[in-house]
Design an enzyme around this catalytic site. Structure first.
Site, mmCIF file in Angstrom:
data_model
loop_
_atom_site.group_PDB
_atom_site.id
_atom_site.type_symbol
_atom_site.label_atom_id
_atom_site.label_comp_id
_atom_site.label_asym_id
_atom_site.label_seq_id
_atom_site.Cartn_x
_atom_site.Cartn_y
_atom_site.Cartn_z
ATOM 1 N N SER A 105 0.841 -1.197 0.109
ATOM 2 C CA SER A 105 0.041 -0.075 0.169
ATOM 3 C C SER A 105 0.873 1.306 0.122
ATOM 4 C CB SER A 105 -0.936 -0.237 1.277
ATOM 5 O OG SER A 105 -1.853 0.890 1.302
ATOM 6 N N ASP A 155 -10.301 -4.121 -4.854
ATOM 7 C CA ASP A 155 -9.494 -3.223 -4.396
ATOM 8 C C ASP A 155 -10.524 -1.797 -4.248
ATOM 9 O OD1 ASP A 155 -7.729 -1.490 -2.822
ATOM 10 O OD2 ASP A 155 -6.076 -2.162 -3.471
ATOM 11 N N HIS A 186 -7.859 -4.780 -0.693
ATOM 12 C CA HIS A 186 -6.544 -4.209 -0.509
ATOM 13 C C HIS A 186 -5.756 -4.961 0.467
ATOM 14 C CE1 HIS A 186 -4.352 -0.548 -0.687
ATOM 15 N NE2 HIS A 186 -4.174 -0.535 0.658
HETATM 16 C C1 MLT Z 1 -1.407 5.838 -0.254
HETATM 17 O O1 MLT Z 1 -1.645 6.807 0.383
HETATM 18 O O2 MLT Z 1 -0.048 5.525 -0.338
HETATM 19 C C2 MLT Z 1 -2.518 5.120 -0.478
HETATM 20 O O3 MLT Z 1 -3.555 5.912 -0.749
HETATM 21 C C3 MLT Z 1 -2.574 3.909 0.050
HETATM 22 C C4 MLT Z 1 -2.707 4.026 1.538
HETATM 23 O O4 MLT Z 1 -2.072 4.213 2.254
HETATM 24 O O5 MLT Z 1 -4.034 3.891 1.928
#
Ligand code: MLT
Length: 202
Positions: A105, A155, A186
């Site tokens: 992520s 996701d 996700h």
């Molecule tokens: C981010 O901010 O890098 C993406 O939206 C993934 C997350 O951290 O939720």
């Protein structure tokens, strides 16, 4: 936890001389989060796991965002360089070869940014639930660097088109990209671990 280098981090020495894993957690995680994933993926390799320096409502991240999925690109650039400098620093301190980033992520997104901005610090990358980190990155040459992207078909945070664009962007830099999409959301699943460990140990 260790704080003598420029990032709070954990380092676990492995018995293998294969490239160490650089573990990059998601929003709200820390340096402890992905150690068990690292051990599941490659039990013999050294693991280097920094904590992101940005706090969003108390939750560690690797760069600032304006909203979910909307990034502060100036900060992405600054933080990608800061983390790349840490990799060099830790490499000297622990006598490591260039790591393979394993990011989830937000951690996958900073790994993607490093691939585009500082490809020389990484051997390759596993990007779990990643999206495009920079809309117009500078022209990089990844010279066949291996990259595995694993996306989730349902996701809610990352549209399939965005993950596909990231894969195309990296292919255009001549990276050796494998993009897989799993029937999940996700969060990580056992299928991610199976796919990623096969890819790492191929
Ligand atoms: C981010 O901010 O890098 C993406 O939206 C993934 C997350 O951290 O939720």
């Amino acid at each position: 936890m260790t704080q003598d280098l420029s990032f709070i981090h954990r380092f676990e020495k492995g018995v293998s001389t294969a490239a160490p894993l650089l573990l990059l957690h998601g929003t709200g995680g820390d340096e402890n989060d992905l150690l068990s994933l690292g051990k599941a993926l490659a039990p013999d390799r050294s693991l280097l796991s920094p904590r992101g320096k940005v706090l969003e409502n108390g939750m560690p991240r690797f760069f600032q965002r304006l909203a979910e999925g909307i990034f502060d690109e100036q900060d992405v650039i600054k933080r990608a360089h800061e983390l790349a400098d840490f990799i060099v620093e830790a490499g000297k301190a622990y006598k490591l070869s260039k790591p393979i980033a394993v990011g989830f992520s937000n951690g996958a997104n900073i790994a993607g940014a490093m691939l585009l901005l500082r490809p020389e610090v990484l051997t390759g990358a596993v990007l779990l639930r990643a999206m495009v980190p920079l809309a117009k990155p500078p022209q990089a040459n990844l010279a066949q660097k291996p990259v595995l992207i694993i996306s989730g078909a349902s996701d809610p945070i990352i549209p399939a088109s965005n993950a596909a664009l990231l894969a195309t962007m990296l292919k255009n830099t001549h990276a050796d990209v494998q993009h897989e999409t799993l029937p999940t959301g996700h969060n990580l699943t056992q299928n991610d671990v199976t796919l990623a460990s096969k890819w790492l140990n191929r």
